[in-house]
Scaffold this active site. Structure first.
Site, PDB file in Angstrom:
ATOM      1  N   ASN A 177      -5.635   4.590   5.249  1.00  0.00           N
ATOM      2  CA  ASN A 177      -4.357   3.984   5.605  1.00  0.00           C
ATOM      3  C   ASN A 177      -4.652   3.132   6.832  1.00  0.00           C
ATOM      4  O   ASN A 177      -4.657   3.621   7.957  1.00  0.00           O
ATOM      5  CB  ASN A 177      -3.286   5.028   5.904  1.00  0.00           C
ATOM      6  CG  ASN A 177      -1.934   4.395   6.164  1.00  0.00           C
ATOM      7  OD1 ASN A 177      -1.842   3.205   6.454  1.00  0.00           O
ATOM      8  ND2 ASN A 177      -0.877   5.184   6.066  1.00  0.00           N
TER       9      ASN A 177
ATOM     10  N   HIS B 166      -0.455   4.074   1.630  1.00  0.00           N
ATOM     11  CA  HIS B 166       0.623   3.702   2.555  1.00  0.00           C
ATOM     12  C   HIS B 166       1.777   4.670   2.352  1.00  0.00           C
ATOM     13  O   HIS B 166       2.177   4.934   1.216  1.00  0.00           O
ATOM     14  CB  HIS B 166       1.087   2.262   2.326  1.00  0.00           C
ATOM     15  CG  HIS B 166       0.006   1.279   2.614  1.00  0.00           C
ATOM     16  ND1 HIS B 166      -0.385   0.967   3.888  1.00  0.00           N
ATOM     17  CD2 HIS B 166      -0.791   0.576   1.781  1.00  0.00           C
ATOM     18  CE1 HIS B 166      -1.379   0.104   3.831  1.00  0.00           C
ATOM     19  NE2 HIS B 166      -1.654  -0.142   2.559  1.00  0.00           N
ATOM     20  N   ILE B 167       2.299   5.189   3.444  1.00  0.00           N
ATOM     21  CA  ILE B 167       3.383   6.164   3.398  1.00  0.00           C
ATOM     22  C   ILE B 167       4.657   5.529   2.862  1.00  0.00           C
ATOM     23  O   ILE B 167       5.331   6.087   1.996  1.00  0.00           O
ATOM     24  CB  ILE B 167       3.605   6.776   4.794  1.00  0.00           C
ATOM     25  CG1 ILE B 167       2.353   7.577   5.212  1.00  0.00           C
ATOM     26  CG2 ILE B 167       4.854   7.652   4.826  1.00  0.00           C
ATOM     27  CD1 ILE B 167       2.329   7.975   6.674  1.00  0.00           C
ATOM     28  N   SER B 168       4.994   4.361   3.378  1.00  0.00           N
ATOM     29  CA  SER B 168       6.206   3.666   2.935  1.00  0.00           C
ATOM     30  C   SER B 168       5.856   2.700   1.802  1.00  0.00           C
ATOM     31  O   SER B 168       4.691   2.359   1.594  1.00  0.00           O
ATOM     32  CB  SER B 168       6.837   2.891   4.095  1.00  0.00           C
ATOM     33  OG  SER B 168       6.017   1.798   4.468  1.00  0.00           O
TER      34      SER B 168
ATOM     35  N   ASP C  96     -13.911  -6.364   5.582  1.00  0.00           N
ATOM     36  CA  ASP C  96     -15.353  -6.525   5.411  1.00  0.00           C
ATOM     37  C   ASP C  96     -16.080  -5.189   5.519  1.00  0.00           C
ATOM     38  O   ASP C  96     -17.025  -4.930   4.773  1.00  0.00           O
ATOM     39  CB  ASP C  96     -15.905  -7.516   6.435  1.00  0.00           C
ATOM     40  CG  ASP C  96     -15.528  -8.960   6.132  1.00  0.00           C
ATOM     41  OD1 ASP C  96     -15.013  -9.234   5.024  1.00  0.00           O
ATOM     42  OD2 ASP C  96     -15.749  -9.816   7.013  1.00  0.00           O
TER      43      ASP C  96
ATOM     44  N   ARG D  93       4.292  -7.520   4.960  1.00  0.00           N
ATOM     45  CA  ARG D  93       3.659  -6.240   4.623  1.00  0.00           C
ATOM     46  C   ARG D  93       3.228  -6.160   3.155  1.00  0.00           C
ATOM     47  O   ARG D  93       2.458  -5.278   2.780  1.00  0.00           O
ATOM     48  CB  ARG D  93       4.592  -5.078   4.941  1.00  0.00           C
ATOM     49  CG  ARG D  93       4.850  -4.907   6.426  1.00  0.00           C
ATOM     50  CD  ARG D  93       5.634  -3.637   6.699  1.00  0.00           C
ATOM     51  NE  ARG D  93       6.199  -3.638   8.028  1.00  0.00           N
ATOM     52  CZ  ARG D  93       5.556  -3.244   9.123  1.00  0.00           C
ATOM     53  NH1 ARG D  93       4.312  -2.822   9.038  1.00  0.00           N
ATOM     54  NH2 ARG D  93       6.157  -3.275  10.293  1.00  0.00           N
TER      55      ARG D  93
ATOM     56  N   TYR E 132       9.174   6.272   7.902  1.00  0.00           N
ATOM     57  CA  TYR E 132       7.974   7.083   7.699  1.00  0.00           C
ATOM     58  C   TYR E 132       8.250   8.574   7.551  1.00  0.00           C
ATOM     59  O   TYR E 132       7.325   9.340   7.284  1.00  0.00           O
ATOM     60  CB  TYR E 132       6.990   6.862   8.856  1.00  0.00           C
ATOM     61  CG  TYR E 132       6.554   5.426   8.971  1.00  0.00           C
ATOM     62  CD1 TYR E 132       5.686   4.869   8.039  1.00  0.00           C
ATOM     63  CD2 TYR E 132       7.027   4.615   9.995  1.00  0.00           C
ATOM     64  CE1 TYR E 132       5.293   3.547   8.129  1.00  0.00           C
ATOM     65  CE2 TYR E 132       6.636   3.289  10.094  1.00  0.00           C
ATOM     66  CZ  TYR E 132       5.772   2.763   9.163  1.00  0.00           C
ATOM     67  OH  TYR E 132       5.382   1.451   9.252  1.00  0.00           O
TER      68      TYR E 132
ATOM     69  N   HIS F   4      -2.731  -5.799   6.710  1.00  0.00           N
ATOM     70  CA  HIS F   4      -2.093  -7.085   6.461  1.00  0.00           C
ATOM     71  C   HIS F   4      -2.782  -8.267   7.123  1.00  0.00           C
ATOM     72  O   HIS F   4      -2.398  -9.406   6.875  1.00  0.00           O
ATOM     73  CB  HIS F   4      -0.636  -7.019   6.913  1.00  0.00           C
ATOM     74  CG  HIS F   4       0.046  -5.769   6.453  1.00  0.00           C
ATOM     75  ND1 HIS F   4       0.252  -5.483   5.116  1.00  0.00           N
ATOM     76  CD2 HIS F   4       0.517  -4.701   7.142  1.00  0.00           C
ATOM     77  CE1 HIS F   4       0.839  -4.298   5.014  1.00  0.00           C
ATOM     78  NE2 HIS F   4       1.008  -3.805   6.224  1.00  0.00           N
TER      79      HIS F   4
END
Length: 143
Positions: free
Chosen positions: A73, A99-101, A86, A110, A22, A79
């Protein structure tokens, strides 16, 4: 225009948690980046983080009720959380999943997102700069 930037579990530990994945940017740095980008773009931003799923659901309901765009995020909830999905699906304003990665280069579980198919767009693997890109897109789309 006001945008909610919503961050899920463990993101408050940025800079401490798995810096090889990260990066060394702290959560405070992320908030500053989002606020600085928003100021540059002439938009209002509110950056929030929670480790509690129900709180995230409430924030998404708030966005839905007030017609607010969202940069989301959802972290691990991405996941597996049907509840977050919802709630996110009720947001009619643009919702950008961030998402950072690069989740597709990590563990197999993931790669599955419960959010991508309901999101307006997805920014993955560009580090914290992905947040700035999402905010820039939202600002440009609102013109």
């Amino acid at each position: 225009m006001k945008v909610l930037v919503l961050n899920g579990p463990n993101l408050g530990r940025l800079g401490k948690r798995e810096p090889a994945v990260y990066g060394s940017t702290t959560y405070a740095d992320l908030v500053s980046l989002c606020e600085g980008t928003a100021k540059e773009l002439g938009i209002d931003v509110e950056v929030r983080q929670t480790d509690h799923e129900g709180e995230m659901v409430g924030w998404l309901h708030e966005a839905a009720d007030h017609g607010l765009p969202v940069v989301l995020n959802a972290a691990a909830w991405t996941h597996y959380s049907v509840a977050v999905r919802d709630a996110a699906s009720q947001v009619e304003a643009p919702l950008i999943e961030v998402h950072i990665s690069n989740v597709h280069k990590r563990e197999e579980f993931r790669a599955r997102s419960y959010l991508s198919d309901i999101a307006t767009g997805v920014v993955v693997g560009l580090g914290v700069r992905g947040y700035a890109l999402a905010l820039r897109w939202l600002a440009e789309e609102s013109v």
